[in-house]
Design a protein around this motif. Structure first.
Motif, PDB file in Angstrom:
ATOM      1  N   UNK A  81      35.684  37.397  54.945  1.00 18.13           N
ATOM      2  CA  UNK A  81      37.039  36.980  54.572  1.00 18.13           C
ATOM      3  C   UNK A  81      37.537  37.845  53.427  1.00 18.13           C
ATOM      4  N   UNK A  82      38.742  38.412  53.609  1.00 21.68           N
ATOM      5  CA  UNK A  82      39.315  39.310  52.598  1.00 21.68           C
ATOM      6  C   UNK A  82      40.606  38.706  52.044  1.00 21.68           C
ATOM      7  N   UNK A  83      40.615  37.409  51.814  1.00 22.05           N
ATOM      8  CA  UNK A  83      41.852  36.708  51.454  1.00 22.05           C
ATOM      9  C   UNK A  83      41.546  35.537  50.518  1.00 22.05           C
ATOM     10  N   UNK A  84      42.567  34.717  50.295  1.00 25.02           N
ATOM     11  CA  UNK A  84      42.449  33.645  49.305  1.00 25.02           C
ATOM     12  C   UNK A  84      41.459  32.548  49.693  1.00 25.02           C
ATOM     13  N   UNK A  85      41.006  32.517  50.939  1.00 23.50           N
ATOM     14  CA  UNK A  85      39.942  31.573  51.298  1.00 23.50           C
ATOM     15  C   UNK A  85      38.690  31.815  50.448  1.00 23.50           C
ATOM     16  N   UNK A  86      38.539  33.021  49.892  1.00 24.70           N
ATOM     17  CA  UNK A  86      37.379  33.283  49.010  1.00 24.70           C
ATOM     18  C   UNK A  86      37.447  32.371  47.789  1.00 24.70           C
ATOM     19  N   UNK A  87      38.666  32.098  47.329  1.00 23.07           N
ATOM     20  CA  UNK A  87      38.862  31.171  46.204  1.00 23.07           C
ATOM     21  C   UNK A  87      38.789  29.721  46.692  1.00 23.07           C
ATOM     22  N   UNK A  88      39.515  29.429  47.778  1.00 22.81           N
ATOM     23  CA  UNK A  88      39.557  28.036  48.280  1.00 22.81           C
ATOM     24  C   UNK A  88      38.161  27.537  48.602  1.00 22.81           C
ATOM     25  N   UNK A  89      37.319  28.422  49.149  1.00 16.43           N
ATOM     26  CA  UNK A  89      35.983  28.004  49.604  1.00 16.43           C
ATOM     27  C   UNK A  89      34.879  28.412  48.623  1.00 16.43           C
ATOM     28  N   UNK A  90      35.257  28.788  47.405  1.00 15.18           N
ATOM     29  CA  UNK A  90      34.291  29.179  46.359  1.00 15.18           C
ATOM     30  C   UNK A  90      33.315  30.256  46.829  1.00 15.18           C
ATOM     31  N   UNK A  91      33.851  31.265  47.535  1.00 14.74           N
ATOM     32  CA  UNK A  91      32.962  32.326  48.034  1.00 14.74           C
ATOM     33  C   UNK A  91      32.757  33.430  46.993  1.00 14.74           C
ATOM     34  N   UNK A  92      33.624  33.488  45.966  1.00 18.95           N
ATOM     35  CA  UNK A  92      33.539  34.553  44.964  1.00 18.95           C
ATOM     36  C   UNK A  92      34.066  35.869  45.512  1.00 18.95           C
ATOM     37  N   UNK A  93      34.179  36.876  44.607  1.00 13.82           N
ATOM     38  CA  UNK A  93      34.549  38.229  45.040  1.00 13.82           C
ATOM     39  C   UNK A  93      35.992  38.382  45.506  1.00 13.82           C
ATOM     40  N   UNK A  94      36.895  37.555  44.962  1.00 15.43           N
ATOM     41  CA  UNK A  94      38.285  37.618  45.429  1.00 15.43           C
ATOM     42  C   UNK A  94      38.952  38.948  45.097  1.00 15.43           C
ATOM     43  N   UNK A  95      38.830  39.393  43.841  1.00 13.89           N
ATOM     44  CA  UNK A  95      39.510  40.640  43.462  1.00 13.89           C
ATOM     45  C   UNK A  95      38.919  41.830  44.217  1.00 13.89           C
ATOM     46  N   UNK A  96      37.609  41.828  44.400  1.00 16.40           N
ATOM     47  CA  UNK A  96      36.976  42.916  45.174  1.00 16.40           C
ATOM     48  C   UNK A  96      37.514  42.938  46.602  1.00 16.40           C
ATOM     49  N   UNK A  97      37.708  41.754  47.188  1.00 17.76           N
ATOM     50  CA  UNK A  97      38.225  41.673  48.561  1.00 17.76           C
ATOM     51  C   UNK A  97      39.667  42.178  48.625  1.00 17.76           C
ATOM     52  N   UNK A  98      40.509  41.768  47.654  1.00 13.63           N
ATOM     53  CA  UNK A  98      41.909  42.204  47.654  1.00 13.63           C
ATOM     54  C   UNK A  98      41.979  43.729  47.440  1.00 13.63           C
ATOM     55  N   UNK A  99      41.081  44.241  46.552  1.00 19.49           N
ATOM     56  CA  UNK A  99      41.055  45.681  46.303  1.00 19.49           C
ATOM     57  C   UNK A  99      40.651  46.429  47.577  1.00 19.49           C
ATOM     58  N   UNK A 100      39.720  45.851  48.312  1.00 18.64           N
ATOM     59  CA  UNK A 100      39.271  46.445  49.585  1.00 18.64           C
ATOM     60  C   UNK A 100      40.458  46.537  50.566  1.00 18.64           C
ATOM     61  N   UNK A 101      41.251  45.463  50.639  1.00 23.06           N
ATOM     62  CA  UNK A 101      42.432  45.474  51.514  1.00 23.06           C
ATOM     63  C   UNK A 101      43.374  46.605  51.085  1.00 23.06           C
ATOM     64  N   UNK A 102      43.644  46.691  49.778  1.00 26.59           N
ATOM     65  CA  UNK A 102      44.564  47.720  49.270  1.00 26.59           C
ATOM     66  C   UNK A 102      44.035  49.120  49.561  1.00 26.59           C
ATOM     67  N   UNK A 103      42.722  49.309  49.393  1.00 26.75           N
ATOM     68  CA  UNK A 103      42.147  50.636  49.658  1.00 26.75           C
ATOM     69  C   UNK A 103      42.232  50.981  51.136  1.00 26.75           C
ATOM     70  N   UNK A 104      41.923  50.011  51.999  1.00 24.47           N
ATOM     71  CA  UNK A 104      41.949  50.296  53.444  1.00 24.47           C
ATOM     72  C   UNK A 104      43.363  50.578  53.945  1.00 24.47           C
ATOM     73  N   UNK A 105      44.361  49.973  53.278  1.00 27.17           N
ATOM     74  CA  UNK A 105      45.754  50.237  53.681  1.00 27.17           C
ATOM     75  C   UNK A 105      46.246  51.566  53.107  1.00 27.17           C
ATOM     76  N   UNK A 106      45.410  52.194  52.266  1.00 28.29           N
ATOM     77  CA  UNK A 106      45.784  53.487  51.684  1.00 28.29           C
ATOM     78  C   UNK A 106      46.675  53.340  50.466  1.00 28.29           C
ATOM     79  N   UNK A 107      46.752  52.118  49.914  1.00 29.60           N
ATOM     80  CA  UNK A 107      47.600  51.892  48.737  1.00 29.60           C
ATOM     81  C   UNK A 107      46.870  52.368  47.481  1.00 29.60           C
ATOM     82  N   UNK A 108      45.581  52.114  47.425  1.00 28.71           N
ATOM     83  CA  UNK A 108      44.767  52.485  46.271  1.00 28.71           C
ATOM     84  C   UNK A 108      43.690  53.432  46.723  1.00 28.71           C
ATOM     85  N   UNK A 109      43.405  54.420  45.900  1.00 31.39           N
ATOM     86  CA  UNK A 109      42.226  55.232  46.179  1.00 31.39           C
ATOM     87  C   UNK A 109      41.064  54.575  45.432  1.00 31.39           C
TER      88      UNK A 109
END
Ligand code: C5P
Length: 254
Positions: free
Chosen positions: A212-240
């Motif tokens: 899961x690369x979304x807010x369910x990481x927070x809702x379900x206490x999975x941790x790693x939310x910012x890392x997941x959002x950063x991964x999305x941004x990198x894969x979309x080519x927004x962030x290197x």
């Protein structure tokens, strides 16, 4: 920032008066909430990433001819937007069953839906944003039939675009929530996409791993939310990879 007039503060964003009439500044906070605000945490770096991801998506939608409130990103946390009259509906588009539809209808999470489904929720925290039918929307005057047609056709086009965009990044778009507003220009009015589209408002699953690369990481206490959002941004080519500095400060992973 404090000199600007604050017009509205929501759970994850603040709206300030804009520099010109008819404009507002939309500020992305680091706050994460779930369960209508029952669960709350400040997650360093989330607002910066959502600002960038939402900018990227709204810019593409504007280019595709889907009208939005977005004008331009101003800085790390803020966007200049057009002032609209928000329609009090959360419009949810689902491609795969997850979240509330599973609880409500007993469908197994991960079930591919035979076709995409559009649902409407009435925006009212006191009522816990109840699901409503088109009949309620027109009967209570939250939107008229023509506006509802415009909203549904835009929701379908946005879903088509987002599915392709995320697919090319190895991500499956499970569902998302969008909001619309009325934009008044001289003596005309049109419905435009408002609010944001980010991993806070979408379910995004890694196609290979189903992570899961979304807010369910927070809702379900999975941790790693910012890392997941950063991964999305990198894969979309927004962030290197080198742009990690965007999420500065201590990283709250758990
Ligand atoms: O909870 P539910 O399954 O109805 O959520 C559907 C989609 O809408 C999810 O992507 C969720 O992140 C989003 N959503 C949202 N804001 C809400 C409710 C749902 O962004 N208040």
């Amino acid at each position: 920032m404090s000199r600007r007039r604050r017009l509205y503060e929501g759970k994850a964003k603040v709206l300030y008066e804009g520099p010109e009439p008819g404009t507002l500044v939309q500020h992305f906070k680091d706050d994460a909430t779930a369960g209508n605000g029952e669960k709350h945490e400040v997650i360093d770096g989330k607002g910066v990433l959502n600002n960038r991801i939402s900018e990227f998506i709204f810019t593409h939608l504007n280019e595709l001819g889907i009208p939005t409130h977005f004008i331009k990103r101003m800085n790390m946390r803020e966007q200049l937007i057009r002032e609209v009259e928000i329609i009090p509906l959360e419009v949810v588009v689902r491609n795969v069953a997850a979240g509330s539809i599973c609880k409500r209808l007993g469908v197994e999470s991960g079930t591919r839906l035979p076709r995409s489904i559009i649902e409407f929720y009435y925006k009212d925290d006191k009522l816990n944003d109840p699901i409503v039918a088109e009949e309620h929307i027109t009967a209570f005057g939250w939107a008229n039939p023509q506006e509802l047609d415009d909203i549904m056709s835009m929701a379908v086009r946005i879903n088509d675009f987002l599915c392709g965009l995320f697919m090319s990044a190895g991500i499956q778009l499970i569902d998302f929530k969008i909001e619309f507003g009325r934009l008044y220009e001289e003596d005309t009015m049109r419905i435009v996409l408002a609010d944001e589209i980010s991993p806070d408002s979408c379910r995004l699953w890694d196609i290979k791993t189903q992570n899961k690369l979304d807010k369910d990481r927070f809702r379900q206490d999975l941790g790693g939310l910012v890392d997941a959002y950063r991964e999305v941004a990198q894969r979309l080519g927004i962030l290197s990879e080198a742009d990690n500095a965007l999420a500065t400060g201590p990283r709250l992973v758990k």
